[in-house]
Design a protein around this motif. Structure first.
Motif, short mmCIF file in Angstrom:
data_model
loop_
_atom_site.label_atom_id
_atom_site.label_comp_id
_atom_site.label_asym_id
_atom_site.label_seq_id
_atom_site.Cartn_x
_atom_site.Cartn_y
_atom_site.Cartn_z
N THR A 96 -49.81 -28.04 -16.12
CA THR A 96 -50.49 -26.76 -16.31
C THR A 96 -49.84 -25.73 -15.40
OG1 THR A 96 -52.58 -27.76 -16.97
CG2 THR A 96 -52.68 -25.51 -16.14
N SER A 97 -49.42 -24.65 -15.99
CA SER A 97 -48.63 -23.63 -15.27
C SER A 97 -49.53 -22.72 -14.45
CB SER A 97 -47.88 -22.77 -16.30
OG SER A 97 -48.79 -21.88 -16.92
N ALA A 98 -48.91 -21.90 -13.66
CA ALA A 98 -49.59 -20.75 -13.06
C ALA A 98 -49.92 -19.75 -14.17
CB ALA A 98 -48.68 -20.10 -12.01
N PRO A 99 -50.82 -18.80 -13.91
CA PRO A 99 -51.11 -17.78 -14.94
C PRO A 99 -49.83 -17.04 -15.36
CG PRO A 99 -52.74 -17.69 -13.19
CD PRO A 99 -51.67 -18.63 -12.71
N GLN A 100 -49.70 -16.80 -16.65
CA GLN A 100 -48.53 -16.15 -17.22
C GLN A 100 -48.90 -14.74 -17.69
OE1 GLN A 100 -45.38 -18.02 -17.52
NE2 GLN A 100 -46.56 -19.23 -16.07
N VAL A 101 -47.94 -13.83 -17.64
CA VAL A 101 -48.23 -12.46 -18.12
C VAL A 101 -48.32 -12.46 -19.64
CG1 VAL A 101 -47.15 -11.32 -16.15
CG2 VAL A 101 -45.77 -11.80 -18.19
N PRO A 102 -49.10 -11.54 -20.22
CA PRO A 102 -49.19 -11.45 -21.68
C PRO A 102 -47.81 -11.28 -22.30
CG PRO A 102 -50.85 -10.06 -20.69
CD PRO A 102 -49.96 -10.54 -19.57
N GLY A 103 -47.63 -11.87 -23.46
CA GLY A 103 -46.39 -11.70 -24.19
C GLY A 103 -45.78 -13.02 -24.61
N PHE A 104 -44.54 -12.89 -25.07
CA PHE A 104 -43.80 -14.00 -25.68
C PHE A 104 -42.91 -14.64 -24.62
CE2 PHE A 104 -40.08 -15.74 -27.71
CZ PHE A 104 -40.52 -16.24 -28.93
N HIS A 105 -43.01 -15.97 -24.48
CA HIS A 105 -42.24 -16.68 -23.45
C HIS A 105 -41.44 -17.83 -24.06
CE1 HIS A 105 -44.65 -14.91 -20.03
NE2 HIS A 105 -45.51 -14.74 -21.03
N TYR A 106 -40.14 -17.81 -23.90
CA TYR A 106 -39.34 -19.00 -24.21
C TYR A 106 -39.59 -20.04 -23.13
CZ TYR A 106 -36.43 -16.02 -27.26
OH TYR A 106 -35.97 -15.17 -28.23
N TYR A 107 -39.48 -21.32 -23.48
CA TYR A 107 -39.51 -22.37 -22.45
C TYR A 107 -38.76 -23.58 -22.97
CZ TYR A 107 -43.11 -25.09 -24.92
OH TYR A 107 -43.79 -25.84 -25.84
N SER A 108 -38.49 -24.51 -22.06
CA SER A 108 -37.80 -25.74 -22.43
C SER A 108 -38.51 -26.95 -21.84
CB SER A 108 -36.35 -25.74 -21.89
OG SER A 108 -35.63 -24.63 -22.38
N VAL A 109 -38.24 -28.09 -22.44
CA VAL A 109 -38.59 -29.38 -21.85
C VAL A 109 -37.30 -29.98 -21.32
CG1 VAL A 109 -39.43 -31.72 -22.35
CG2 VAL A 109 -40.52 -29.73 -23.43
N GLN A 110 -37.35 -30.57 -20.14
CA GLN A 110 -36.16 -31.19 -19.55
C GLN A 110 -36.41 -32.67 -19.30
OE1 GLN A 110 -33.46 -29.13 -16.55
NE2 GLN A 110 -34.46 -30.60 -15.21
N VAL A 111 -35.55 -33.50 -19.86
CA VAL A 111 -35.61 -34.95 -19.66
C VAL A 111 -34.20 -35.44 -19.36
CG1 VAL A 111 -36.46 -37.14 -20.58
CG2 VAL A 111 -37.35 -35.01 -21.50
N GLY A 112 -34.05 -36.12 -18.26
CA GLY A 112 -32.73 -36.67 -17.92
C GLY A 112 -31.67 -35.59 -17.80
N GLY A 113 -32.08 -34.40 -17.42
CA GLY A 113 -31.12 -33.31 -17.26
C GLY A 113 -30.81 -32.57 -18.55
N LEU A 114 -31.36 -33.04 -19.66
CA LEU A 114 -31.14 -32.38 -20.95
C LEU A 114 -32.28 -31.39 -21.20
CD1 LEU A 114 -29.62 -32.32 -23.76
CD2 LEU A 114 -31.24 -34.08 -24.48
N GLN A 115 -31.93 -30.13 -21.41
CA GLN A 115 -32.95 -29.13 -21.72
C GLN A 115 -33.02 -28.94 -23.22
OE1 GLN A 115 -32.89 -25.51 -19.50
NE2 GLN A 115 -32.99 -26.56 -17.53
N VAL A 116 -34.23 -29.12 -23.75
CA VAL A 116 -34.41 -29.08 -25.21
C VAL A 116 -35.67 -28.31 -25.56
CG1 VAL A 116 -33.20 -31.25 -25.69
CG2 VAL A 116 -35.65 -31.29 -25.11
N ALA A 117 -35.83 -28.08 -26.87
CA ALA A 117 -37.05 -27.47 -27.38
C ALA A 117 -38.16 -28.51 -27.41
CB ALA A 117 -36.80 -26.92 -28.78
N ASP A 118 -39.36 -28.08 -27.12
CA ASP A 118 -40.55 -28.92 -27.24
C ASP A 118 -40.82 -29.13 -28.74
OD1 ASP A 118 -43.11 -29.96 -27.34
OD2 ASP A 118 -43.95 -28.55 -25.89
N PRO A 119 -40.86 -30.40 -29.18
CA PRO A 119 -41.06 -30.61 -30.63
C PRO A 119 -42.42 -30.15 -31.14
CG PRO A 119 -40.98 -32.72 -29.43
CD PRO A 119 -40.61 -31.64 -28.46
N ALA A 120 -43.32 -29.73 -30.25
CA ALA A 120 -44.65 -29.29 -30.69
C ALA A 120 -44.67 -27.85 -31.21
CB ALA A 120 -45.65 -29.41 -29.54
N THR A 121 -43.60 -27.09 -30.98
CA THR A 121 -43.65 -25.67 -31.38
C THR A 121 -42.56 -25.36 -32.40
OG1 THR A 121 -42.05 -24.52 -29.92
CG2 THR A 121 -44.15 -25.20 -28.93
#
Lengths: 384, 384
Positions: free
Chosen positions: B79-104
């Motif tokens: 669970t993140s800190a509060p985020q400002v309103p708007g659109f936010h890109y983010y990634s999931v990182q596993v084993g040093g690989l940054q990828v898209a979260d398959p949930a979105t």
């Protein structure tokens, strides 16, 4: 000096070989611009590369997971067995998490945004689904609409043929075209290249200019919960039974009031692939007053061992003469590598005296190359 | 009995609390249908969930990687800190690989297909970028074309306003609208909701109906290599210097010959965000014969400490009177959380006597909510 020359020559030779190999190993057409991997090799094997310096193991998931091997600098590599021509979804697996490869564009498939690579057909064979110079272009539009049936904003894609915006008196027949399970309304434009196929067919004079409408197949009635779609698991498609209602009550009236359609049943057809083929049968056979032609591409068919097709769809196949008069085209397409279910259905229909057309795509499986070919074969037979 | 009643009550109370919390924790609007995570909580914190049973550690990458904690059944939570309103890109990182979260769903950003979540604005504030019932819809089209400049097939999106297809005599002004670095031609339709913004502005009578054209900003001259775009690294944008040529030689002539445009400079504007703002300045200030209005949204500006703007763009800012006569609108927008570079540029222009408009979006950062607001503020000022 001789040694230096030999070294130089060896260096030059090495570079030449590299350059030759690089030319032969082509980045897949779905790679993000400038991404060298996945590479399609001349023997139709595919080499994947993933940067995961901290991973213990990484797998490429095709029909099953395949172990990658770690190279230098945290790069993992895997070269597959030869793949059949066509469009292939795949995943990268790290720590049990299956995700899209960040090197490719993604396509909604497997109920999530998925990576893909494509094994090209033999030279020239795929021209029908590629944009061609000098060919007039239809317009491919995305359209938001509010569905009262579902109680939500939805999106459909609408293809209008070349000339639609010039001659504003002319009206056009409509083909409703559905994606498969785990895919969505973007499948036909993005994976199927339907707009290029239609543009090219129209330019060749092989098809009646028509409007093509593509909706997402997931529909639940207003207020009902939306089932969670797990990656790589088809959720129970039964939960989306509101689709026919959506089509009949929302989509068709909206299309007929928004675009210049010929709105009688003689000028309305429906086709779909896989699960969308099942939805096509459910919708069109459930509403024979609305549709006069049907296309099933690798369809999920309601056949089980021992099924009497006379019992299906309220007994619509019992009266062959009435069915044949009512449905001007009942078209079945399948890839040669997909098994014989569709051929058996075709035979069962023939046994009842039902007229249907069977097309088999040579050498292709349950994927988009089969369905591109199906559309290319099916569309010219419509509205004749 | 009393004990059972108490237990029953406790169970009921517990369920009620769960239901209340479930209602308050809303799935992000970019989640794939039925996916409960990421969840946006009432305090604008965001809870992420990833299934990676075999991973040693998993991170959610926002401004930096944050460790997730392992829950039961291989689920990782954060669970993140509060985020400002708007659109936010983010990634999931596993084993040093940054990828898209398959949930979105994914959006082209960070030079790859990226996950996103959205913190909604206060109730009602975001209505301008949402589809509204009873509002006439323009058509959002995707269009393939062959670029002679780049020697490749490309795609652009074209928005035509409501009525475009009914009154076939009417001609319209054109706004060319560019995405940012690491994004592509889908940014404005998919992340920016530009079609809803234009539909709503037109319905309210606040804007001249116009055609809006969106191209991908990556352009290299025919035969030149395409730079590899690494995830999370902006490749050198200098390599894409063919963009202005693409615009001037291919795009504008194609648009003017394909759509019913008003093709004089008085009716042609260009705007872009971030890197697209730089491309806008390069293109429009480099071709003042073609454009009469400019919008820079959080633009990458050519200002360095000590830059004399009189030296920029062939000295176009030297003659303020000529510039002010030539460019009817020179509009600068920026999020309040983005720093003061744009305000300084605005001041430097004013010091030279150049007329420009500065808009500051309250409480927003270098992301799509800033740019949706910019379009909403900027478009009504065009072609007046």
């Amino acid at each position: 000096m001789r040694i230096i020359h030999l070294k130089t020559y060896a260096l030059w030779l090495g570079c030449s070989l590299c350059a030759t190999l690089a030319a032969a190993q082509t980045p897949s057409s779905h790679n993000i611009g400038g991404q060298p991997y996945p590479q399609v090799n001349p023997d139709n094997t595919v080499t994947f590369r993933v940067k995961a310096p901290g991973a213990k193991s990484v797998q490429i998931v095709l029909d099953r997971p395949y172990e990658m091997r770690k190279d230098t600098a945290g790069m993992w590599l895997y070269t597959s067995a030869p793949q059949v021509p066509g469009f292939h979804y795949y995943s990268v697996q790290v720590g049990g998490l299956q995700v899209a490869d960040p090197a490719t564009y993604t396509y909604f498939g497997m109920s999530r945004m998925a990576s893909a690579f494509e094994i090209p057909e033999a030279k020239g064979e795929g021209d029908y689904y590629k944009p061609q110079k000098g060919v007039a272009r239809g317009a491919l539009r995305s359209r938001r609409f509010y569905s009262g049936v579902c109680g939500e904003w939805r999106r459909m894609y609408v293809y209008t043929p070349p000339g639609y915006e010039q001659d504003t008196q002319k009206r056009y027949p409509v083909l409703y075209l559905q994606h498969g399970g785990g895919e969505d309304e973007r499948g036909w434009p993005n994976q199927g290249y339907m707009n290029h196929i239609m543009d090219n067919l129209i330019a060749d004079g092989k098809v009646q200019p028509m409007i093509v409408v593509m909706n997402r197949g997931y529909a639940v009635h207003s207020g009902q919960p939306i089932p969670e779609q797990q990656p790589n698991q088809r959720s129970s498609m039964e939960a989306f039974a509101a689709f026919t209602d959506l089509m009949v009550k929302d989509v068709i009236p909206l299309v007929d009031s928004t675009y210049r359609t010929l709105s009688d049943r003689e000028h309305r057809a429906m086709a779909g692939l896989s699960w969308g083929g099942k939805q096509t049968l459910d919708t069109a056979l459930g509403h024979p007053d609305l549709f006069s032609a049907i296309g099933c591409f690798s369809a999920a068919l309601p056949m089980r061992p021992g099924t009497d097709i006379g019992t299906l769809y309220g007994g619509i196949f019992k009266d062959a003469a009435a069915f044949n008069e009512r449905f001007r085209l009942f078209w079945l397409g399948i890839g040669s590598e997909e098994g014989d279910g569709t051929a058996k259905f075709h035979q069962a229909l023939a046994d009842k005296g039902i007229r249907s057309t069977l097309y088999t795509s040579p050498g292709t499986a349950h994927e988009w190359l089969t369905w591109r070919r199906c559309l290319y074969q099916f569309a010219p037979l419509l509205f004749q």
